[in-house]
Design an enzyme around this catalytic site. Structure first.
Site, short mmCIF file in Angstrom:
data_model
loop_
_atom_site.label_atom_id
_atom_site.label_comp_id
_atom_site.label_asym_id
_atom_site.label_seq_id
_atom_site.Cartn_x
_atom_site.Cartn_y
_atom_site.Cartn_z
N LYS A 16 -11.51 4.90 -13.25
CA LYS A 16 -10.28 5.25 -12.52
C LYS A 16 -9.19 5.58 -13.53
O LYS A 16 -8.94 4.80 -14.47
CB LYS A 16 -9.87 4.05 -11.67
O1 G3P Z 1 -6.28 0.52 -5.15
C1 G3P Z 1 -5.19 1.33 -4.90
C2 G3P Z 1 -4.47 1.12 -3.60
O2 G3P Z 1 -5.34 0.96 -2.54
C3 G3P Z 1 -3.36 0.11 -3.68
O3 G3P Z 1 -2.87 -0.27 -2.44
O4 G3P Z 1 -1.62 -1.87 -1.06
O5 G3P Z 1 -1.24 -1.84 -3.54
O6 G3P Z 1 -0.40 0.01 -2.10
P1 G3P Z 1 -1.45 -1.03 -2.27
#
Ligand code: G3P
Length: 217
Positions: free
Chosen positions: A83
């Site tokens: 990633k």
């Molecule tokens: O892994 C990336 C993403 O899904 C992060 O989500 O909830 O931290 O905005 P969030």
């Protein structure tokens, strides 16, 4: 639509994997921190639980150092997806790794133009963050629609991986738009099973069954 779970909690991953629903896993530095575990160890364990793509994120910001980290990550298992952030250096790294047969997930995408760049750099997955858009008063799902149109216009093979999912409606909208993958926290995946009428109906069936005095034997 493929289902990925967005967590580094191996107990959750194991439990959800038993349903046969899990096509992959995404992690990020914040989720690794939350797990309290060693990054390389936990990612290796996840790769053993789920045979599909498992995203492990580089933490370097320059191309050369990202490549060095990616070398370490891609040796963990065949299903590792490296990633990288959506930056110029991240896309250089994406190009180099995918040309070499490594799966790459380009993360921190917030516009359809950024998604266009990632596709042109050969990304395997693009991760637009819908929830973080909604948080600041924009419509995150609108960007998913735009990316779908652009990728279809030019037949890009990059898979749209909807990330930063906060609730089941995001999952529904992703599927309606035709996103390739969604990644959600375990709690949201568990919410997808739930409906009060399912619970109520099951309760009534079990109560009526008891009245029959029968057993299945
Ligand atoms: O892994 C990336 C993403 O899904 C992060 O989500 O909830 O931290 O905005 P969030």
């Amino acid at each position: 639509m493929k289902f990925f779970v967005d967590t580094a909690d191996t107990n959750e991953i194991r439990d959800l994997a038993e349903t046969g629903l899990l096509d992959g896993v995404t992690t990020n530095p914040s989720l690794i921190n939350k797990s309290g575990r060693n990054f390389l160890e936990v990612v290796k364990e996840i790769c053993e639980i789920v045979p599909g793509p498992v995203s492990a994120e580089v933490v370097a910001v320059d191309h050369a150092e990202m490549m060095r980290e990616a070398e370490i990550l891609r040796k963990i298992a065949d299903n590792i997806t490296v990633k990288v952030p959506l930056t110029l250096d991240g896309l250089k790294t994406c190009k180099a790794l995918t040309s070499d047969g490594t799966m790459v997930n380009v993360t921190l995408c917030f516009t359809a133009n950024q998604a266009l760049l990632a596709a042109k750099a050969g990304a395997t997955f693009i991760s637009p963050f819908v929830g973080r858009h909604d948080d600041i008063g924009f419509d995150g799902m609108q960007i998913i629609s735009e990316i779908r149109t652009i990728y279809d216009n030019y037949d890009f093979g990059t898979q749209i991986l909807v990330a930063s999912i906060r609730h089941p409606v995001h999952v529904l909208q992703s599927a309606m738009i035709g996103a390739d993958v969604m990644t959600a926290p375990p709690a949201v995946i568990r919410q997808l099973f739930k409906h009060p009428l399912t619970d109520k109906g099951l309760e009534a069936f079990l109560s009526d069954w008891q009245k029959t005095g029968q057993t299945i034997a």
